[in-house]
Design an enzyme around this catalytic site. Structure first.
Site, PDB file in Angstrom:
ATOM      1  N   TYR A  53       0.422  -1.074  -0.526  1.00  0.00           N
ATOM      2  CA  TYR A  53       0.068   0.265   0.364  1.00  0.00           C
ATOM      3  C   TYR A  53       1.156   1.342  -0.544  1.00  0.00           C
ATOM      4  O   TYR A  53       0.276   2.357  -0.496  1.00  0.00           O
ATOM      5  CB  TYR A  53      -0.978   0.062   0.770  1.00  0.00           C
ATOM      6  CG  TYR A  53      -2.121  -0.919   1.842  1.00  0.00           C
ATOM      7  CD1 TYR A  53      -1.926  -1.929   0.190  1.00  0.00           C
ATOM      8  CD2 TYR A  53      -2.469  -1.867   2.252  1.00  0.00           C
ATOM      9  CE1 TYR A  53      -2.913  -2.986   0.748  1.00  0.00           C
ATOM     10  CE2 TYR A  53      -3.242  -2.383   2.469  1.00  0.00           C
ATOM     11  CZ  TYR A  53      -3.917  -3.389   1.572  1.00  0.00           C
ATOM     12  OH  TYR A  53      -4.543  -4.544   2.038  1.00  0.00           O
ATOM     13  N   HIS A 111       0.998 -11.419   1.930  1.00  0.00           N
ATOM     14  CA  HIS A 111       0.028 -11.227   1.157  1.00  0.00           C
ATOM     15  C   HIS A 111      -0.875 -12.238   0.397  1.00  0.00           C
ATOM     16  O   HIS A 111      -2.019 -11.420   0.453  1.00  0.00           O
ATOM     17  CB  HIS A 111       0.155  -9.784   0.680  1.00  0.00           C
ATOM     18  CG  HIS A 111      -0.518  -8.871   0.305  1.00  0.00           C
ATOM     19  ND1 HIS A 111       0.013  -7.790   0.287  1.00  0.00           N
ATOM     20  CD2 HIS A 111      -2.090  -8.906  -0.126  1.00  0.00           C
ATOM     21  CE1 HIS A 111      -1.360  -7.024   0.269  1.00  0.00           C
ATOM     22  NE2 HIS A 111      -2.295  -7.432  -0.043  1.00  0.00           N
ATOM     23  N   LEU A 191     -17.228  -4.397   2.160  1.00  0.00           N
ATOM     24  CA  LEU A 191     -18.546  -3.722   1.101  1.00  0.00           C
ATOM     25  C   LEU A 191     -18.219  -4.089  -0.074  1.00  0.00           C
ATOM     26  O   LEU A 191     -19.284  -3.543  -0.419  1.00  0.00           O
ATOM     27  CB  LEU A 191     -18.632  -1.953   1.878  1.00  0.00           C
ATOM     28  CG  LEU A 191     -18.401  -1.618   3.320  1.00  0.00           C
ATOM     29  CD1 LEU A 191     -18.002  -0.501   3.084  1.00  0.00           C
ATOM     30  CD2 LEU A 191     -19.154  -2.483   4.151  1.00  0.00           C
ATOM     31  N   ILE A 229     -12.559  -5.348   7.748  1.00  0.00           N
ATOM     32  CA  ILE A 229     -11.281  -3.993   7.597  1.00  0.00           C
ATOM     33  C   ILE A 229     -12.009  -3.362   6.549  1.00  0.00           C
ATOM     34  O   ILE A 229     -11.080  -3.396   5.539  1.00  0.00           O
ATOM     35  CB  ILE A 229     -10.310  -4.510   7.838  1.00  0.00           C
ATOM     36  CG1 ILE A 229      -9.967  -5.841   6.317  1.00  0.00           C
ATOM     37  CG2 ILE A 229      -9.113  -4.962   8.924  1.00  0.00           C
ATOM     38  CD1 ILE A 229      -8.335  -5.058   6.248  1.00  0.00           C
ATOM     39  N   LYS A 231     -13.009  -0.293   4.592  1.00  0.00           N
ATOM     40  CA  LYS A 231     -12.073   1.323   4.667  1.00  0.00           C
ATOM     41  C   LYS A 231     -12.891   2.534   3.501  1.00  0.00           C
ATOM     42  O   LYS A 231     -13.904   2.092   3.074  1.00  0.00           O
ATOM     43  CB  LYS A 231     -11.041   0.672   3.020  1.00  0.00           C
ATOM     44  CG  LYS A 231     -10.507   2.506   2.317  1.00  0.00           C
ATOM     45  CD  LYS A 231     -10.788   2.475   0.754  1.00  0.00           C
ATOM     46  CE  LYS A 231     -10.145   4.287   1.420  1.00  0.00           C
ATOM     47  NZ  LYS A 231     -10.681   4.629  -0.822  1.00  0.00           N
ATOM     48  N   SER A 232     -13.222   3.299   4.125  1.00  0.00           N
ATOM     49  CA  SER A 232     -13.241   4.291   3.643  1.00  0.00           C
ATOM     50  C   SER A 232     -12.307   5.719   3.801  1.00  0.00           C
ATOM     51  O   SER A 232     -11.520   6.020   4.973  1.00  0.00           O
ATOM     52  CB  SER A 232     -14.520   5.328   4.281  1.00  0.00           C
ATOM     53  OG  SER A 232     -15.086   6.408   3.877  1.00  0.00           O
ATOM     54  N   ARG A 237     -17.848   8.348   7.490  1.00  0.00           N
ATOM     55  CA  ARG A 237     -17.805   7.090   6.665  1.00  0.00           C
ATOM     56  C   ARG A 237     -17.741   6.229   7.819  1.00  0.00           C
ATOM     57  O   ARG A 237     -18.605   5.206   8.435  1.00  0.00           O
ATOM     58  CB  ARG A 237     -17.550   7.105   5.649  1.00  0.00           C
ATOM     59  CG  ARG A 237     -18.575   7.452   4.337  1.00  0.00           C
ATOM     60  CD  ARG A 237     -18.602   6.787   3.812  1.00  0.00           C
ATOM     61  NE  ARG A 237     -19.113   7.874   2.288  1.00  0.00           N
ATOM     62  CZ  ARG A 237     -19.541   7.412   0.819  1.00  0.00           C
ATOM     63  NH1 ARG A 237     -17.746   7.137   0.006  1.00  0.00           N
ATOM     64  NH2 ARG A 237     -19.746   7.093  -0.049  1.00  0.00           N
ATOM     65  N   ASN A 241     -19.349   3.360  10.476  1.00  0.00           N
ATOM     66  CA  ASN A 241     -19.462   2.079  10.007  1.00  0.00           C
ATOM     67  C   ASN A 241     -19.033   1.581  11.427  1.00  0.00           C
ATOM     68  O   ASN A 241     -18.638   0.067  11.309  1.00  0.00           O
ATOM     69  CB  ASN A 241     -17.829   2.219   9.255  1.00  0.00           C
ATOM     70  CG  ASN A 241     -18.085   2.627   7.123  1.00  0.00           C
ATOM     71  OD1 ASN A 241     -18.980   2.202   7.298  1.00  0.00           O
ATOM     72  ND2 ASN A 241     -17.151   2.326   7.068  1.00  0.00           N
TER      73      ASN A 241
HETATM   74  N1  LIG Z   1      -4.946  -9.381   1.872  1.00  0.00           N
HETATM   75  C1  LIG Z   1      -5.912  -8.276   0.532  1.00  0.00           C
HETATM   76  O1  LIG Z   1      -5.425  -8.986  -0.713  1.00  0.00           O
HETATM   77  C2  LIG Z   1      -6.636  -7.186   0.458  1.00  0.00           C
HETATM   78  C3  LIG Z   1      -7.405  -6.850  -1.075  1.00  0.00           C
HETATM   79  C4  LIG Z   1      -7.798  -5.867  -1.009  1.00  0.00           C
HETATM   80  C5  LIG Z   1      -8.375  -5.337   0.877  1.00  0.00           C
HETATM   81  N2  LIG Z   1      -7.557  -5.413   1.835  1.00  0.00           N
HETATM   82  C6  LIG Z   1      -7.529  -4.852   2.796  1.00  0.00           C
HETATM   83  O2  LIG Z   1      -9.060  -4.332   3.185  1.00  0.00           O
HETATM   84  C7  LIG Z   1      -9.176  -3.133   3.153  1.00  0.00           C
HETATM   85  C8  LIG Z   1     -11.216  -3.132   2.699  1.00  0.00           C
HETATM   86  O3  LIG Z   1     -11.317  -3.351   1.370  1.00  0.00           O
HETATM   87  P1  LIG Z   1     -11.576  -2.732   0.277  1.00  0.00           P
HETATM   88  O4  LIG Z   1     -10.923  -1.274   0.277  1.00  0.00           O
HETATM   89  O5  LIG Z   1     -10.840  -3.377  -0.668  1.00  0.00           O
HETATM   90  O6  LIG Z   1     -12.962  -2.711  -0.070  1.00  0.00           O
HETATM   91  P2  LIG Z   1     -14.198  -2.396   1.320  1.00  0.00           P
HETATM   92  O7  LIG Z   1     -13.849  -1.822   2.032  1.00  0.00           O
HETATM   93  O8  LIG Z   1     -15.550  -3.031   0.842  1.00  0.00           O
HETATM   94  O9  LIG Z   1     -14.763  -1.024   0.539  1.00  0.00           O
HETATM   95  C9  LIG Z   1     -14.481   0.365   0.129  1.00  0.00           C
HETATM   96  C10 LIG Z   1     -15.314   1.213  -0.783  1.00  0.00           C
HETATM   97  O10 LIG Z   1     -16.713   1.610  -0.075  1.00  0.00           O
HETATM   98  C11 LIG Z   1     -17.025   2.771   0.322  1.00  0.00           C
HETATM   99  N3  LIG Z   1     -17.909   2.833   1.191  1.00  0.00           N
HETATM  100  C12 LIG Z   1     -16.933   2.624   2.433  1.00  0.00           C
HETATM  101  N4  LIG Z   1     -17.701   3.069   3.941  1.00  0.00           N
HETATM  102  C13 LIG Z   1     -18.411   3.098   2.402  1.00  0.00           C
HETATM  103  C14 LIG Z   1     -20.178   3.991   3.369  1.00  0.00           C
HETATM  104  N5  LIG Z   1     -20.650   3.822   4.676  1.00  0.00           N
HETATM  105  N6  LIG Z   1     -20.690   4.208   2.812  1.00  0.00           N
HETATM  106  C15 LIG Z   1     -21.068   4.274   1.364  1.00  0.00           C
HETATM  107  N7  LIG Z   1     -19.488   3.909   0.996  1.00  0.00           N
HETATM  108  C16 LIG Z   1     -18.381   3.960   2.016  1.00  0.00           C
HETATM  109  C17 LIG Z   1     -15.788   3.668   0.093  1.00  0.00           C
HETATM  110  O11 LIG Z   1     -15.274   4.669  -1.041  1.00  0.00           O
HETATM  111  P3  LIG Z   1     -14.419   5.808  -0.118  1.00  0.00           P
HETATM  112  O12 LIG Z   1     -13.119   5.548   0.425  1.00  0.00           O
HETATM  113  O13 LIG Z   1     -14.769   6.645  -0.792  1.00  0.00           O
HETATM  114  O14 LIG Z   1     -15.698   6.457   1.714  1.00  0.00           O
HETATM  115  C18 LIG Z   1     -14.962   2.893  -0.630  1.00  0.00           C
HETATM  116  O15 LIG Z   1     -14.793   3.191  -2.199  1.00  0.00           O
HETATM  117  C19 LIG Z   1      -8.463  -2.155   2.476  1.00  0.00           C
HETATM  118  O16 LIG Z   1      -8.216  -1.026   2.529  1.00  0.00           O
HETATM  119  C20 LIG Z   1      -6.852  -3.081   2.577  1.00  0.00           C
HETATM  120  O17 LIG Z   1      -7.037  -2.995   4.544  1.00  0.00           O
HETATM  121  C21 LIG Z   1      -6.778  -6.711   1.496  1.00  0.00           C
END
Ligand SMILES: NC(=O)c1ccc[n+]([C@@H]2O[C@H](COP(=O)([O-])OP(=O)(O)OC[C@H]3O[C@@H](n4cnc5c(N)ncnc54)[C@H](OP(=O)(O)O)[C@@H]3O)[C@@H](O)[C@H]2O)c1
Length: 282
Positions: A53, A111, A191, A229, A231-232, A237, A241
């Protein structure tokens, strides 16, 4: 106010907060400062970063600037594919710790599984734990077959497997396997990257419970026993959350959300991409 109920017990005796803040694609320093301080104030204790990241140093500065005591937070980082292998894992972990300004991380994850370094990387994890550089060791994107293969040589098994889970990808089979083997499932993209929040069922439940669509999905994960976990990059938000400990979904609504299963993935299927360079983009 956090209570013991907001943690999962890990097989190694440590505890991990059920809900944490994902930091993928957050690379603006002032945003990170605002998010870390705002999230901590709202009750978050777990922060999820990764070498990939490229924000570990910014996270380290944000923890310092917010004046957070080391023992009051739970920090996860992940070894990137290019740093796998015995020596490279240990060297890159030292760099991560330096960037984070810490002498240990709470949870270190592989990872992605990589055939080439499969056992060497894990041996380095076991050593890092024995030497106190990490409190708990786990993996990410491992399928059941990878976990079973690892068990043939591991001295200790991962206590967490961080995998893609959201309503369109419920991952029931591997979650059952994790439960039988004392591995906590931690959902990434909980999400569905935001897209699933527009699903008509999620929207209807949000209206019915008087909660946001994100809060409905987060509650679904928690009631399934999954850590997560979300992310926003928006502090409002982030705060909303975690405001999910004052209501409960009825069992039929939890099942209805499982009914959204589509087996669609944001990432690649880890059991099919087990070589360097095959995992991205996701
Ligand atoms: N181990 C792995 O291979 C791997 C892969 C991917 C991710 N991850 C980890 O998992 C975390 C979460 O996954 P992710 O970031 O991919 O996806 P996520 O948490 O499912 O979704 C993030 C998205 O949802 C939006 N969002 C968040 N809260 C919201 C709310 N209350 N209302 C409306 N929209 C909302 C965010 O927009 P805004 O930011 O504009 O609010 C962003 O576009 C990552 O940040 C990372 O730490 C790990």
């Amino acid at each position: 106010m956090l209570t013991a109920e907001d943690f999962y017990q890990l097989a190694d005796g440590n505890q991990m907060p059920k809900l944490g803040l994902g930091m993928y694609k957050v690379t603006d320093e002032s945003t990170i400062q605002t998010l870390v301080a705002g999230a901590y104030q709202a009750g978050y204790r777990l922060f999820d970063t990764a070498q990939m990241y490229q924000n570990e140093a910014m996270m380290g500065r944000a923890f310092q600037n917010a004046g957070l005591a080391r023992q009051s937070i739970f920090v996860t980082t992940k070894i990137a594919e290019e740093n796998q292998g015995y020596d490279a894992t240990l060297r890159s972990l030292e760099s991560s710790l330096k960037a984070l300004q810490m002498d240990y991380v709470d949870l270190l994850l592989v990872h992605w599984p990589l055939h080439q370094h499969f056992f060497d990387t894990w041996r380095a994890f076991e050593r890092a734990k024995a030497e106190g550089m990490v409190r708990s060791i786990g993996v990410s994107n491992y399928g059941q077959i990878h976990l079973q293969y690892l068990a043939t040589q591991a001295n200790e098994m991962p206590v967490v497997n961080q995998i893609e889970v959201h309503p369109y990808l419920g991952q029931k089979a591997i979650q059952a396997y994790h439960q039988e083997n004392q591995i906590v499932t931690q959902a990434w993209a909980p999400l569905g990257r935001g897209g699933e929040l527009n699903d008509p069922l999620v929207q209807r439940l949000a209206t019915q419970y008087g909660k946001s669509p994100a809060q409905i999905v987060i509650r679904w994960h928690l009631q399934n026993g999954t850590a997560l976990i979300p992310k926003s990059s928006q502090v409002e938000r982030v705060q909303a959350n975690i405001d999910v400990f004052d209501f409960e979904l009825a069992p039929e609504d939890v099942n209805a959300l499982y009914g959204l299963e589509r087996y669609t993935r944001i990432s690649q299927e880890p059991e099919l991409v087990y070589e360097r360079g095959a995992q991205y983009p996701h």
